[in-house]
Design a protein around this motif. Structure first.
Motif, PDB file in Angstrom:
ATOM      1  N   VAL A 390       0.833  -1.204   0.000  1.00 46.54           N
ATOM      2  CA  VAL A 390       0.000   0.000   0.000  1.00 46.54           C
ATOM      3  C   VAL A 390       0.868   1.255   0.000  1.00 46.54           C
ATOM      4  CG1 VAL A 390      -1.770   1.288   1.243  1.00 46.54           C
ATOM      5  CG2 VAL A 390      -1.859  -1.196   1.213  1.00 46.54           C
ATOM      6  N   THR A 391       1.913   1.255   0.814  1.00 49.91           N
ATOM      7  CA  THR A 391       2.763   2.445   0.949  1.00 49.91           C
ATOM      8  C   THR A 391       3.784   2.576  -0.169  1.00 49.91           C
ATOM      9  OG1 THR A 391       4.333   1.249   2.356  1.00 49.91           O
ATOM     10  CG2 THR A 391       2.518   2.401   3.457  1.00 49.91           C
ATOM     11  N   GLY A 392       3.930   1.516  -0.976  1.00 49.68           N
ATOM     12  CA  GLY A 392       4.925   1.548  -2.039  1.00 49.68           C
ATOM     13  C   GLY A 392       6.307   1.128  -1.599  1.00 49.68           C
ATOM     14  N   ASP A 393       6.443   0.702  -0.357  1.00 49.55           N
ATOM     15  CA  ASP A 393       7.741   0.264   0.153  1.00 49.55           C
ATOM     16  C   ASP A 393       8.178  -1.040  -0.520  1.00 49.55           C
ATOM     17  OD1 ASP A 393      10.004   0.211   2.056  1.00 49.55           O
ATOM     18  OD2 ASP A 393       8.942  -1.499   2.912  1.00 49.55           O
ATOM     19  N   ALA A 394       7.217  -1.913  -0.832  1.00 54.68           N
ATOM     20  CA  ALA A 394       7.503  -3.163  -1.525  1.00 54.68           C
ATOM     21  C   ALA A 394       7.019  -3.046  -2.964  1.00 54.68           C
ATOM     22  CB  ALA A 394       6.827  -4.343  -0.829  1.00 54.68           C
ATOM     23  N   THR A 395       7.914  -3.278  -3.923  1.00 51.12           N
ATOM     24  CA  THR A 395       7.550  -3.166  -5.338  1.00 51.12           C
ATOM     25  C   THR A 395       7.751  -4.468  -6.106  1.00 51.12           C
ATOM     26  OG1 THR A 395       9.774  -2.337  -5.831  1.00 51.12           O
ATOM     27  CG2 THR A 395       8.053  -0.687  -5.403  1.00 51.12           C
ATOM     28  N   ASP A 396       8.597  -5.350  -5.596  1.00 49.67           N
ATOM     29  CA  ASP A 396       8.852  -6.643  -6.232  1.00 49.67           C
ATOM     30  C   ASP A 396       8.038  -7.701  -5.493  1.00 49.67           C
ATOM     31  OD1 ASP A 396       9.865  -9.167  -6.990  1.00 49.67           O
ATOM     32  OD2 ASP A 396      11.803  -8.301  -7.503  1.00 49.67           O
ATOM     33  N   MET A 397       6.964  -8.170  -6.098  1.00 48.23           N
ATOM     34  CA  MET A 397       6.053  -9.075  -5.397  1.00 48.23           C
ATOM     35  C   MET A 397       6.656 -10.470  -5.199  1.00 48.23           C
ATOM     36  SD  MET A 397       3.529  -7.234  -4.502  1.00 48.23           S
ATOM     37  CE  MET A 397       4.799  -5.964  -4.280  1.00 48.23           C
ATOM     38  N   GLU A 398       7.498 -10.919  -6.104  1.00 49.20           N
ATOM     39  CA  GLU A 398       8.149 -12.214  -5.897  1.00 49.20           C
ATOM     40  C   GLU A 398       9.082 -12.156  -4.686  1.00 49.20           C
ATOM     41  OE1 GLU A 398      10.051 -13.734  -9.350  1.00 49.20           O
ATOM     42  OE2 GLU A 398       8.216 -13.779 -10.563  1.00 49.20           O
ATOM     43  N   GLU A 399       9.799 -11.063  -4.569  1.00 52.22           N
ATOM     44  CA  GLU A 399      10.689 -10.882  -3.417  1.00 52.22           C
ATOM     45  C   GLU A 399       9.893 -10.782  -2.125  1.00 52.22           C
ATOM     46  OE1 GLU A 399      13.431  -7.221  -1.879  1.00 52.22           O
ATOM     47  OE2 GLU A 399      13.876  -7.951  -3.916  1.00 52.22           O
ATOM     48  N   LEU A 400       8.793 -10.040  -2.148  1.00 51.35           N
ATOM     49  CA  LEU A 400       7.949  -9.900  -0.960  1.00 51.35           C
ATOM     50  C   LEU A 400       7.364 -11.247  -0.572  1.00 51.35           C
ATOM     51  CD1 LEU A 400       6.555  -8.032   1.125  1.00 51.35           C
ATOM     52  CD2 LEU A 400       4.672  -7.798  -0.506  1.00 51.35           C
ATOM     53  N   GLN A 401       6.927 -12.019  -1.555  1.00 50.21           N
ATOM     54  CA  GLN A 401       6.374 -13.340  -1.268  1.00 50.21           C
ATOM     55  C   GLN A 401       7.407 -14.212  -0.554  1.00 50.21           C
ATOM     56  OE1 GLN A 401       5.564 -15.832  -4.692  1.00 50.21           O
ATOM     57  NE2 GLN A 401       4.013 -17.024  -3.593  1.00 50.21           N
ATOM     58  N   GLN A 402       8.636 -14.193  -1.029  1.00 50.03           N
ATOM     59  CA  GLN A 402       9.665 -15.017  -0.411  1.00 50.03           C
ATOM     60  C   GLN A 402       9.941 -14.581   1.027  1.00 50.03           C
ATOM     61  OE1 GLN A 402      10.906 -17.784  -1.628  1.00 50.03           O
ATOM     62  NE2 GLN A 402      12.052 -18.087   0.280  1.00 50.03           N
ATOM     63  N   GLU A 403       9.930 -13.276   1.255  1.00 55.09           N
ATOM     64  CA  GLU A 403      10.131 -12.766   2.622  1.00 55.09           C
ATOM     65  C   GLU A 403       9.003 -13.227   3.540  1.00 55.09           C
ATOM     66  OE1 GLU A 403      10.481  -8.551   2.302  1.00 55.09           O
ATOM     67  OE2 GLU A 403      12.372  -8.617   1.169  1.00 55.09           O
ATOM     68  N   MET A 404       7.781 -13.190   3.043  1.00 52.69           N
ATOM     69  CA  MET A 404       6.638 -13.646   3.832  1.00 52.69           C
ATOM     70  C   MET A 404       6.763 -15.130   4.169  1.00 52.69           C
ATOM     71  SD  MET A 404       3.571 -11.711   1.749  1.00 52.69           S
ATOM     72  CE  MET A 404       2.254 -12.574   2.579  1.00 52.69           C
ATOM     73  N   VAL A 405       7.131 -15.920   3.171  1.00 54.24           N
ATOM     74  CA  VAL A 405       7.270 -17.361   3.376  1.00 54.24           C
ATOM     75  C   VAL A 405       8.289 -17.644   4.478  1.00 54.24           C
ATOM     76  CG1 VAL A 405       8.109 -19.497   2.312  1.00 54.24           C
ATOM     77  CG2 VAL A 405       6.542 -18.015   1.055  1.00 54.24           C
ATOM     78  N   GLU A 406       9.411 -16.955   4.430  1.00 50.60           N
ATOM     79  CA  GLU A 406      10.474 -17.200   5.413  1.00 50.60           C
ATOM     80  C   GLU A 406      10.059 -16.751   6.816  1.00 50.60           C
ATOM     81  OE1 GLU A 406      13.838 -15.215   3.774  1.00 50.60           O
ATOM     82  OE2 GLU A 406      14.082 -16.640   2.113  1.00 50.60           O
ATOM     83  N   GLU A 407       9.423 -15.583   6.907  1.00 49.23           N
ATOM     84  CA  GLU A 407       9.005 -15.089   8.226  1.00 49.23           C
ATOM     85  C   GLU A 407       7.943 -15.992   8.843  1.00 49.23           C
ATOM     86  OE1 GLU A 407       8.425 -10.841   9.112  1.00 49.23           O
ATOM     87  OE2 GLU A 407       8.927 -10.484   7.005  1.00 49.23           O
ATOM     88  N   VAL A 408       6.989 -16.425   8.034  1.00 49.10           N
ATOM     89  CA  VAL A 408       5.918 -17.269   8.552  1.00 49.10           C
ATOM     90  C   VAL A 408       6.446 -18.648   8.920  1.00 49.10           C
ATOM     91  CG1 VAL A 408       3.769 -18.453   7.919  1.00 49.10           C
ATOM     92  CG2 VAL A 408       4.048 -16.014   7.404  1.00 49.10           C
ATOM     93  N   ALA A 409       7.391 -19.174   8.141  1.00 54.73           N
ATOM     94  CA  ALA A 409       7.953 -20.489   8.444  1.00 54.73           C
ATOM     95  C   ALA A 409       8.559 -20.522   9.831  1.00 54.73           C
ATOM     96  CB  ALA A 409       9.003 -20.866   7.402  1.00 54.73           C
ATOM     97  N   ASP A 410       9.184 -19.429  10.249  1.00 53.82           N
ATOM     98  CA  ASP A 410       9.792 -19.358  11.581  1.00 53.82           C
ATOM     99  C   ASP A 410       8.747 -19.402  12.704  1.00 53.82           C
ATOM    100  OD1 ASP A 410      12.320 -19.248  10.511  1.00 53.82           O
ATOM    101  OD2 ASP A 410      12.433 -17.050  10.549  1.00 53.82           O
ATOM    102  N   LEU A 411       7.492 -19.097  12.358  1.00 56.57           N
ATOM    103  CA  LEU A 411       6.429 -19.026  13.365  1.00 56.57           C
ATOM    104  C   LEU A 411       5.577 -20.285  13.419  1.00 56.57           C
ATOM    105  CD1 LEU A 411       5.295 -15.352  12.646  1.00 56.57           C
ATOM    106  CD2 LEU A 411       6.556 -16.140  14.657  1.00 56.57           C
ATOM    107  N   LEU A 412       5.767 -21.175  12.448  1.00 51.64           N
ATOM    108  CA  LEU A 412       4.947 -22.384  12.398  1.00 51.64           C
ATOM    109  C   LEU A 412       5.486 -23.463  13.358  1.00 51.64           C
ATOM    110  CD1 LEU A 412       4.355 -22.617   8.546  1.00 51.64           C
ATOM    111  CD2 LEU A 412       2.660 -22.058  10.288  1.00 51.64           C
ATOM    112  N   PRO A 413       4.607 -24.331  13.864  1.00 52.07           N
ATOM    113  CA  PRO A 413       5.050 -25.363  14.800  1.00 52.07           C
ATOM    114  C   PRO A 413       6.139 -26.281  14.238  1.00 52.07           C
ATOM    115  CG  PRO A 413       2.657 -25.248  14.721  1.00 52.07           C
ATOM    116  CD  PRO A 413       3.157 -24.358  13.620  1.00 52.07           C
ATOM    117  N   ASN A 414       6.049 -26.548  12.928  1.00 53.05           N
ATOM    118  CA  ASN A 414       7.028 -27.452  12.310  1.00 53.05           C
ATOM    119  C   ASN A 414       8.111 -26.714  11.547  1.00 53.05           C
ATOM    120  OD1 ASN A 414       5.556 -26.496  10.194  1.00 53.05           O
ATOM    121  ND2 ASN A 414       4.762 -28.470   9.497  1.00 53.05           N
ATOM    122  N   GLY A 415       8.135 -25.372  11.676  1.00 54.41           N
ATOM    123  CA  GLY A 415       9.139 -24.604  10.952  1.00 54.41           C
ATOM    124  C   GLY A 415       8.911 -24.584   9.462  1.00 54.41           C
TER     125      GLY A 415
END
Length: 415
Positions: A390-415
């Motif tokens: 929304v703010t324009g801070d993220a412009t590369d959606m593939e890169e943002l997706q990968q960051e989300m995947v990694e951050e969420v993986a750290d929070l899951l019970p099985n990693g």
């Protein structure tokens, strides 16, 4: 007329007995701007039917996330309400921790539970491992809100059916001098619109205990959001400010939950309001997440009278009469069959803006909770990621997706 001493004693005794029979229960719910008017409408009939039950309303939850966090804190402090209203996607954590209690013993004692409108399709929304833990109170779906005066002024006559058509409408309206053509509800509770874009592609955000943020459908959803925000030059409004701005007649199109329709109508400015179905990516959506909430028993009282009173209140607010008030005062749909088929038989015909969500019921899908202890933290990761778009801070959606995947993986019970 004078009373004898004996009569006075009897009257005082009767008053004392009545006072002793008075049972107080505590109740907490979210979104005061939506539901205050609903409970105000319910209370006179409830008090008349149950004069011995006093319902003490606690401070309202700011959101479903706040409601879950509050109950988790209260469980530790030993200060739980007797009944709590929780988002449909926030029931599982309270069940897993033993905070929400099975309603099966109460249901078993009811003579005509199904005839009162409580059928399996309704109960399934709050059934876990074949046990009912809640009674759904209200169901919502995402819809489009349109200020037809602004749309016509901006050169738009037909409601958009896809997000490409929404973006085209934005550009036409901007070219015709409309400063604020759209608000798209990315910041609604529980990543609801993210799940809406995934379900539109018939993809669940959680499958077999795994969060599917690495899927092609997630990338499509992120890219679609980026297009809407950038091409429509959408302002980054806090959601309450957005609802107020639309109600005041300052925004052309708003995409939000049907739940807010009653609140918008009560504060609506002088313009023609029309609701329309939630647009799809390529044609109509294949599915949409069911929003809404359910009433859950969390009482820690050992007093059977308190627990019975809590059940009486819980059952009343989700019954045909109680649930009908939900439809009349909000934009939610009552999941109670008796409310929809008997009490509200002519209601939607007379209120076509509230019919929009009902027409989308065949698209209903689960509003999914994230697995494990960190479900709320995962919600925040996704929220923060979308805000960067929304703010324009993220412009590369593939890169943002990968960051989300990694951050969420750290929070899951099985990693």
């Amino acid at each position: 007329m004078k009373m004898t001493v004996t009569a006075m004693v009897l009257a005082l005794s009767a008053g004392a007995v009545f006072a002793e029979d008075k049972v107080t229960i505590e109740f907490a719910y979210p979104y005061s701007h939506l539901f205050d008017v609903t409970y105000e409408a319910m209370m006179p009939a409830f008090r008349e039917a149950h004069p011995n039950i006093e319902v003490k309303f606690r401070a309202t939850y700011e959101s479903y996330e706040d409601g879950t966090n509050t109950v988790l804190r209260e469980a530790v402090a030993g200060n739980l309400p007797d009944v709590t209203m929780q988002g449909l996607n926030r029931q599982a954590p309270l069940i897993d921790k033993g905070i929400a209690q099975s309603l099966e013993p109460f249901i078993a004692a009811e003579a005509d539970f199904e005839k009162d409108g409580y059928h399996d399709a309704m109960l399934s929304l709050s059934t876990f491992d074949d046990t009912v833990y809640g009674l759904p109170f209200s169901v919502s779906l995402p819809v489009g809100y349109y200020n037809m005066d602004i749309l016509r002024e901006g050169g738009i006559e037909a409601l958009p059916q896809t997000w490409d058509e929404v973006i085209a409408a934005c550009k036409t309206m901007k070219a015709n001098g409309i400063d604020n053509p759209i608000f798209w509800g990315w910041n609604i509770t529980g990543n609801w619109f993210m799940q809406a874009l995934l379900w539109s592609q018939d993809k669940a955000i959680v499958e077999n205990g795994t969060v599917t943020l690495d899927s092609p459908e997630t990338l499509v959803a992120l890219e679609q959001m980026q297009e809407i925000f950038a091409e429509c030059e959408m302002k980054n409004l806090e959601w309450k400010a957005a609802l107020a701005s639309f109600s005041a007649g300052e925004i052309g199109m708003m995409f939000w939950s049907t739940s807010a329709l009653g609140a918008v109508e009560r504060s609506q400015g002088d313009f023609e309001l029309v609701t329309g179905p939630f647009p799809g990516l390529d044609g109509a959506p294949m599915g949409l997440p069911a929003g809404g909430n359910a009433a859950m028993l969390t009482s820690t009282s050992d007093d059977p009278a308190v627990r019975d009173a809590a059940w009486t209140w819980l059952k009343y607010i989700t019954s045909g009469d109680g649930a009908a008030e939900v439809a009349k005062t909000t934009g939610y749909m009552p999941p109670n069959k008796a409310a929809n088929e008997i009490i509200l038989a002519n209601f939607y015909e007379q209120n076509p803006n509230k019919q929009t969500a009902v027409d989308q019921l065949p698209l209903l899908r689960d509003w999914l909770a994230y697995p494990g202890e960190n479900g709320l933290a995962i919600t925040q990761v996704i929220y923060d990621s979308i805000e960067r778009i929304v703010t324009g801070d993220a412009t590369d959606m593939e890169e943002l997706q990968q960051e989300m995947v990694e951050e969420v993986a750290d929070l899951l019970p099985n990693g």
